[in-house]
Enzyme design. Structure first.
Site, PDB file in Angstrom:
ATOM      1  N   SER A  55       0.753  -1.492  -0.307  1.00  0.00           N
ATOM      2  CA  SER A  55       0.277   0.172  -0.021  1.00  0.00           C
ATOM      3  C   SER A  55       0.631   1.344   0.039  1.00  0.00           C
ATOM      4  O   SER A  55       1.533   1.402  -1.073  1.00  0.00           O
ATOM      5  CB  SER A  55      -0.852   0.342   1.028  1.00  0.00           C
ATOM      6  OG  SER A  55      -1.999   1.014   1.480  1.00  0.00           O
ATOM      7  N   ASP A  96      -0.549   1.575  -3.724  1.00  0.00           N
ATOM      8  CA  ASP A  96      -1.812   1.249  -4.330  1.00  0.00           C
ATOM      9  C   ASP A  96      -3.183   0.844  -5.299  1.00  0.00           C
ATOM     10  O   ASP A  96      -4.315   0.339  -5.363  1.00  0.00           O
ATOM     11  CB  ASP A  96      -2.102  -0.445  -3.372  1.00  0.00           C
ATOM     12  CG  ASP A  96      -2.580  -0.403  -2.490  1.00  0.00           C
ATOM     13  OD1 ASP A  96      -2.928   0.144  -1.850  1.00  0.00           O
ATOM     14  OD2 ASP A  96      -3.651  -1.435  -2.042  1.00  0.00           O
ATOM     15  N   ASP A 111      -5.400   2.753  -3.347  1.00  0.00           N
ATOM     16  CA  ASP A 111      -7.351   2.779  -2.887  1.00  0.00           C
ATOM     17  C   ASP A 111      -7.445   3.421  -1.404  1.00  0.00           C
ATOM     18  O   ASP A 111      -8.317   3.692  -0.201  1.00  0.00           O
ATOM     19  CB  ASP A 111      -7.261   1.382  -2.242  1.00  0.00           C
ATOM     20  CG  ASP A 111      -6.205   0.827  -0.963  1.00  0.00           C
ATOM     21  OD1 ASP A 111      -4.954   1.694  -0.696  1.00  0.00           O
ATOM     22  OD2 ASP A 111      -6.868  -0.273   0.192  1.00  0.00           O
ATOM     23  N   ASP A 145      -2.675   6.364  -3.517  1.00  0.00           N
ATOM     24  CA  ASP A 145      -1.072   6.107  -2.791  1.00  0.00           C
ATOM     25  C   ASP A 145      -0.783   4.836  -3.958  1.00  0.00           C
ATOM     26  O   ASP A 145      -1.435   4.600  -5.308  1.00  0.00           O
ATOM     27  CB  ASP A 145      -1.715   5.613  -1.504  1.00  0.00           C
ATOM     28  CG  ASP A 145      -2.932   4.210  -1.533  1.00  0.00           C
ATOM     29  OD1 ASP A 145      -3.356   4.068  -2.244  1.00  0.00           O
ATOM     30  OD2 ASP A 145      -2.437   3.355  -0.515  1.00  0.00           O
TER      31      ASP A 145
END
Length: 444
Positions: free
Chosen positions: A105, A246, A248, A244
Site C-alpha cells: 500500500s 496500490d 485505494d 497511494d
C-alpha cells in the site's frame, strides 16, 4: 485463534525478512491454494487472480505465489501491475475463487505484503484466513503432475478495470472542460487512473507515473501531497487527485492549493447521495473528525465509529446494511459502486458531486469545519496497564467534561511501538493542545 501471520490487511513486512521471503510466500500460496481447493471441491479446478503494485520485489513474490498455487492444483491468472480494487473487481468478474494482491500500500518500496480477496470481491473472511494459517503449519506437498495448476496472463485486465471505473460515473455527466492533475505515486494505477479521467473528457496532467521499482510513494501520492499541490498551482488545474501505491487511498487538492482529506471527501459524496435518496448512516473510525459526525447528524445521517482500518469500516457497514464509510487517511467505501475501497472510483464520486451541483469543492465543504486535532505520543514501558491508570482516567474524564460536545479525547496504545497515543479534538486549537499535553503529563 491468535493470528501469527495475518494482520488487519493481509501479511506484510520488510522484504527478505519473515514473512516476506520467497520460501514463505511460496508456502503461503500453497496453503491458500489447498484451502481454496478443499472449499471448491466438486466445482472444478479453482482459479486465483494475482495482481501487484510496482515494487521491484513484486517479481520475486509473484513467482513464489504462482509456484505455491500451482503445487496445490490451483490455476493462476496474472494481471501485472493493477490497483488493489482492480484485482477485487476482476476476481469477481472472472468468477474466480479468489484474488491476491502483492502490495504494501502506502509503505516504502522495501516493504511488501500479500492480501487476499474472496471470489465476490470482499476481503477474505477471518475464518478462511485462520484456516490458511492452520495449513501453513502443515508440510508443503505437491499434487500429481497432471493436476498442477496452470498460469496465464490476463492481457485485457487494465482495459476491463478502466471500463468498470467509468461505469461508476453518471452517464449524464462528463469531465469536459476540467483540467486535472493525477498523481499515481509511481504505483499500481500509473497505467489506468489517468486513462479513466481522460476518457471521461478531462484534460489530464499526470505526475508520479514513472515507476522504477524503487520509487513507489517516494515524494508523490496521497501520503506526500505537496508534489500534487505544486503541480496543480503550476498548471492552473481545477483539481488534483492523489492516489497511494496500490490506489485505494485518495486525497484531493483544489485549484487554490487546499488539500481535502478523507473526512471531507466522504462528506461531499454523502451529501451528493442525499440529493437523490436517504442515507441511513455512515461508518468512520475512532480517528474520524468529530466535525464530520456532527455535520452528518445535522443532515439526519447516523454515524458509527469502527476501529482504525478500512477492514473494520467495511464490517461496520455490512453489519448495518449501510453503503458509505471511510477514514480520514483517504480510504473511502462506496458500496453502491464497488465491494472495496477504490481511490479512482471515489475520486469520480467527488467529481460527480461537483459537476451535478455546479459548486466548487470548497463550497460543498463550507458547512464542514474540521476540528483541529492534537496528537501527543507518550513512551511507556511494555505491558504498561494504561487502561487502569487512575491519574490518566481522572484527567481524561475531566478533559471530556471540559470539552462537552465541542471536542473529544481518544487514548489508544500503538500496535507497533511502546507508545500511548493521546489525541484531543477541539474547536479551539490552543485548547486541544493544552488538554492533550495535560493528559500526556498525567501518564509521564
Amino acid at each position: 485463534m491468535a493470528r501469527k501471520y495475518f494482520g488487519t490487511d493481509g501479511v506484510r513486512g520488510k522484504v527478505g525478512e519473515m514473512p516476506i521471503t520467497p520460501d514463505f510466500v511460496m508456502k503461503l500460496g500453497y496453503a491458500a491454494g489447498s484451502v481454496l481447493a478443499r472449499r471448491e471441491e466438486g466445482k472444478g479446478r479453482p482459479g486465483v487472480l494475482i495482481g501487484k503494485d510496482t515494487r521491484i520485489s513484486g517479481y520475486m513474490l509473484e513467482a513464489a505465489l504462482e509456484a505455491g498455487f500451482s503445487a496445490a492444483g490451483v490455476d493462476v491468472y496474472l494481471t501485472g501491475p493493477l490497483p488493489t480494487p482492480g484485482v477485487a473487481y476482476l476476481a469477481r468478474a472472472l468468477r474466480l475463487s479468489a484474488g491476491v494482491v502483492i502490495s504494501a500500500s502506502h509503505n516504502p518500496y522495501d516493504d511488501n505484503g500479500i492480501k487476499f480477496f474472496s471470489g465476490d470481491g470482499n476481503k477474505l473472511p477471518d475464518s478462511i484466513e485462520e484456516r490458511i494459517e492452520q495449513a501453513l503449519e502443515e508440510p508443503m506437498q505437491c499434487v500429481r503432475s497432471e493436476l498442477l495448476g496452470r498460469a496465464r496472463r490476463v492481457d485485457d485486465a487494465a482495459g476491463r478495470y478502466i471500463e468498470f471505473c467509468k461505469s461508476s460515473f453518471s452517464g449524464d455527466l462528463d469531465l469536459r472542460g476540467m483540467k486535472l492533475v493525477v498523481d499515481c505515486a509511481h504505483g499500481a494505477a500509473y497505467q489506468v487512473a489517468p486513462s479513466v479521467f481522460h476518457e471521461l473528457g478531462a484534460d489530464v496532467v499526470t505526475i508520479g507515473a514513472s515507476p522504477n521499482g524503487l520509487n513507489i510513494n517516494d515524494g508523490h501520492g496521497a501520503t506526500s501531497p505537496q508534489a500534487l499541490r505544486d503541480a496543480v498551482l503550476d498548471k492552473g488545474a481545477d483539481l488534483g487527485i492523489a492516489l497511494d501505491g496500490d490506489a485505494d487511498r485518495l486525497l484531493v487538492v483544489d485549484g487554490d492549493g487546499r488539500i481535502y482529506n478523507g473526512d471531507e471527501l466522504l462528506y461531499v459524496i454523502v451529501r451528493d447521495r442525499l440529493r437523490s435518496h436517504a442515507v441511513a448512516g455512515v461508518a468512520g473510525t475512532l480517528m474520524s473528525n468529530l466535525a464530520l459526525e456532527q455535520a452528518l447528524q445535522r443532515q439526519g445521517v447516523g454515524f458509527v465509529r469502527a476501529k482504525v482500518g478500512d477492514r473494520y469500516v467495511l464490517e461496520a457497514l455490512q453489519t448495518r446494511g449501510w453503503l458509505y464509510g471511510g477514514e480520514s487517511s483517504g480510504h473511502l467505501l462506496c458500496l453502491d459502486c464497488h465491494s472495496t475501497g477504490d481511490a479512482t472510483i471515489s475520486a469520480l464520486q467527488v467529481l460527480a458531486a461537483i459537476r451535478a451541483s455546479g459548486s466548487t469543492l470548497a463550497q460543498l465543504c463550507a458547512d464542514l469545519q474540521l476540528f483541529p486535532q492534537k496528537l501527543v505520543n507518550v513512551r511507556i514501558p511494555r505491558g504498561f496497564d494504561w487502561q487502569n491508570h487512575a491519574a490518566l482516567r481522572a484527567e481524561t474524564e475531566a478533559a471530556q467534561a471540559e470539552l462537552g460536545d465541542k471536542g473529544r479525547t481518544l487514548i489508544r496504545a500503538s500496535g507497533t511501538e511502546p507508545l500511548l497515543r493521546v489525541m484531543v479534538e477541539a474547536a479551539d486549537a490552543a485548547l486541544a493542545d493544552q488538554i492533550a499535553n495535560r493528559i500526556a503529563d498525567s501518564v509521564r
